[in-house]
Write an enzyme that holds these catalytic residues in place. Structure first.
Site, short mmCIF file in Angstrom:
data_model
loop_
_atom_site.label_atom_id
_atom_site.label_comp_id
_atom_site.label_asym_id
_atom_site.label_seq_id
_atom_site.Cartn_x
_atom_site.Cartn_y
_atom_site.Cartn_z
N CYS A 48 0.86 -1.18 0.00
CA CYS A 48 0.00 0.00 0.00
C CYS A 48 0.90 1.24 0.00
O CYS A 48 2.03 1.20 0.49
CB CYS A 48 -0.89 -0.03 1.25
N HIS A 49 0.39 2.33 -0.53
CA HIS A 49 1.19 3.56 -0.58
C HIS A 49 1.62 4.02 0.81
O HIS A 49 2.67 4.65 0.98
CB HIS A 49 0.42 4.68 -1.29
N THR A 50 0.82 3.69 1.83
CA THR A 50 1.18 4.06 3.19
C THR A 50 2.49 3.42 3.62
O THR A 50 3.31 4.04 4.32
CB THR A 50 0.05 3.67 4.17
N HIS A 70 0.83 -4.05 5.87
CA HIS A 70 -0.41 -4.03 6.65
C HIS A 70 -1.63 -4.50 5.87
O HIS A 70 -2.73 -4.52 6.43
CB HIS A 70 -0.65 -2.63 7.24
N GLU A 71 -1.48 -4.87 4.62
CA GLU A 71 -2.57 -5.49 3.86
C GLU A 71 -2.20 -6.95 3.66
O GLU A 71 -1.21 -7.24 2.99
CB GLU A 71 -2.73 -4.83 2.48
N CYS A 100 -11.88 -3.01 19.81
CA CYS A 100 -11.80 -3.69 21.10
C CYS A 100 -13.15 -4.21 21.57
O CYS A 100 -13.25 -5.08 22.41
CB CYS A 100 -11.20 -2.75 22.16
N CYS A 103 -14.98 0.00 24.08
CA CYS A 103 -14.96 1.46 24.26
C CYS A 103 -16.22 2.11 23.67
O CYS A 103 -17.03 1.46 23.00
CB CYS A 103 -13.71 2.04 23.61
N CYS A 106 -16.44 1.72 19.85
CA CYS A 106 -16.81 0.38 19.39
C CYS A 106 -18.28 0.07 19.66
O CYS A 106 -18.92 -0.67 18.92
CB CYS A 106 -15.92 -0.67 20.04
N CYS A 114 -11.80 3.07 17.34
CA CYS A 114 -11.58 2.45 18.64
C CYS A 114 -10.58 3.24 19.48
O CYS A 114 -9.51 3.62 19.01
CB CYS A 114 -11.06 1.02 18.42
N ARG A 118 -7.01 2.31 17.69
CA ARG A 118 -7.01 3.09 16.46
C ARG A 118 -5.58 3.27 15.97
O ARG A 118 -4.61 3.15 16.71
CB ARG A 118 -7.69 4.44 16.65
N CYS A 178 -7.22 -2.93 3.84
CA CYS A 178 -6.85 -1.50 3.94
C CYS A 178 -7.52 -0.67 2.84
O CYS A 178 -8.66 -0.29 2.95
CB CYS A 178 -5.33 -1.33 3.91
N ARG A 375 -2.35 -2.56 -6.94
CA ARG A 375 -1.94 -3.44 -5.85
C ARG A 375 -1.05 -4.54 -6.42
O ARG A 375 -1.41 -5.19 -7.39
CB ARG A 375 -3.15 -4.05 -5.14
#
Length: 382
Positions: A48-50, A70-71, A100, A103, A106, A114, A118, A178, A375
């Site tokens: 991902c670009h992130t 993270h994907e 979670c 909270c 959530c 969250c 988060r 993501c 992707r």
């Protein structure tokens, strides 16, 4: 029970030792999951670009060595104390933000932000004990977004793991963890265009095309894609874009161009670039009385959004969204089911433009840096 449960696992991981330098495939040690954690065997991950943004150290105080990613899609290898909703062998998607379930956010039907889990781009350790689960030669390697999927095994908080149907093709649904869900949900869950409506999408990258896909699924009659890169025009048509507009072709603000094209403005707009001027244009191009603009892109920290208050008084609505307003554990499994059952006409295959093996992971970075991929799927096993 897994034969590796409770033991340190040695496996391959793509380690970023320095900002902007090629990742190095290393043998690392992955510690067992602690309380409320799970250890996952990653089968497929995508870039991902992130990941690229933080690998280049543009977005935070540099934190290296680090394992990005993270994907992904994988299988639960073992679980830590207190984990009851997952078991070894479950098929899962790790997600960069969590749920979670306790909270206020959530428990709210309106929020997915969250309090506990988060997104935190600066944190490189587990929230339970402030330590890493990765190491090499006794020295820690930092986590990224609580997921670190550029490793054959990773440890994730249970609240950041979505359990999905084991029949789902992990090499396709992994992209839902993501960017694709972010764009899709921004349209379907937040903008909520009605059948026959007009929608403008700013930015024709993967997130913007997912937003366009959402508009197509919702039955929009006109989907106007806006991008400075003319090369994206043909690809955009594959995702339902009916008209492509390049702001460089006009000598007036693009919001005026779109207003003229649509008899006063579009019904909905979704901004997916992070450019503050595009955000302003996206808001000012929606129709007065009922127009809704949704901001998805992340701006630079010093940016300021400026528009005349009368644009709001004339009953235009401005909204923001995070991860498409999806709750990771509750909603993403449902999206997977709808994809599998064809209840949602979602074509994930279109987003996966390239595939490489784990040992070729740096090719995925090269493709994204050249703007050639949406992707790139990375297969972990040889």
């Amino acid at each position: 029970m897994s034969s590796t449960q409770g033991q340190v696992i040695r496996c391959r991981a793509a380690v970023a030792w320095e900002a902007g330098k090629p990742l190095v495939i290393e043998e690392v040690e992955v510690a067992p999951p602690q309380k409320m954690e799970v250890r996952l065997k990653i089968l497929y991950t995508s870039l991902c670009h992130t990941d690229v943004y933080f690998w280049e150290a543009k977005g935070q105080t540099p934190l290296f060595p680090r394992i990005f990613g993270h994907e992904a899609g994988g299988i639960v290898e073992s679980i830590g104390e207190g984990v009851t909703e997952l078991a070894p062998g479950d098929h899962v998607l790790p997600v960069f933000t969590g749920e979670c379930k306790e909270c206020r956010h959530c428990k709210s039907a309106e929020s997915n932000m969250c309090d506990l889990l988060r997104i935190n781009t600066d944190r490189g350790v587990m929230i339970g004990d402030g330590k890493t689960r990765f190491s090499k030669d006794g020295k820690p390697i930092y986590h990224f977004l609580g997921t670190s999927t550029f490793s054959e095994y990773t440890v994730v908080h249970v609240g950041c793991v979505a359990k999905i149907n084991p029949s789902a093709p992990l090499d396709k649904v992994c992209v839902l963890s993501c960017g694709i869900s972010t764009g899709l949900g921004a349209t379907l869950n937040v903008a909520k265009p009605t059948k026959g409506s007009t929608v403008a999408i700013f930015g024709m990258g993967a997130v913007g095309l997912a937003a366009a896909e959402g508009a197509r699924i919702a039955g929009a009659s006109r989907i106007i894609g806006i991008d400075l890169n003319q090369n994206r025009a043909a690809q955009a048509k594959q995702f339902g874009v009916t008209e492509f507009v390049n702001p460089k072709d006009y000598d007036k603000p693009i919001q005026e161009v779109i207003a003229e094209m649509t008899d006063g403005g579009v019904d909905r707009s979704v901004e997916c670039t992070g450019n503050v001027n595009a955000m302003i244009s996206a808001f000012e191009c929606v129709h007065d009385g009922w127009g809704v603009c949704v901001l998805v892109g992340v701006p630079n920290k010093d940016d300021a959004f400026k528009t005349h208050p009368v644009n709001l008084l004339n009953e235009r609505t401005l909204k923001g969204t995070f991860f498409g307003n999806y709750k990771p554990r509750s909603d993403i499994p449902v999206v997977v089911e709808k994809y599998m059952n064809k209840e949602m006409d979602l074509e994930l295959e279109k987003f996966i433009t390239h595939k490489v093996s784990f040992s070729e992971i740096n090719k995925a970075f090269d493709l994204m840096l050249r703007g050639e991929s949406l992707r790139c799927l990375i297969t972990m096993e040889n």
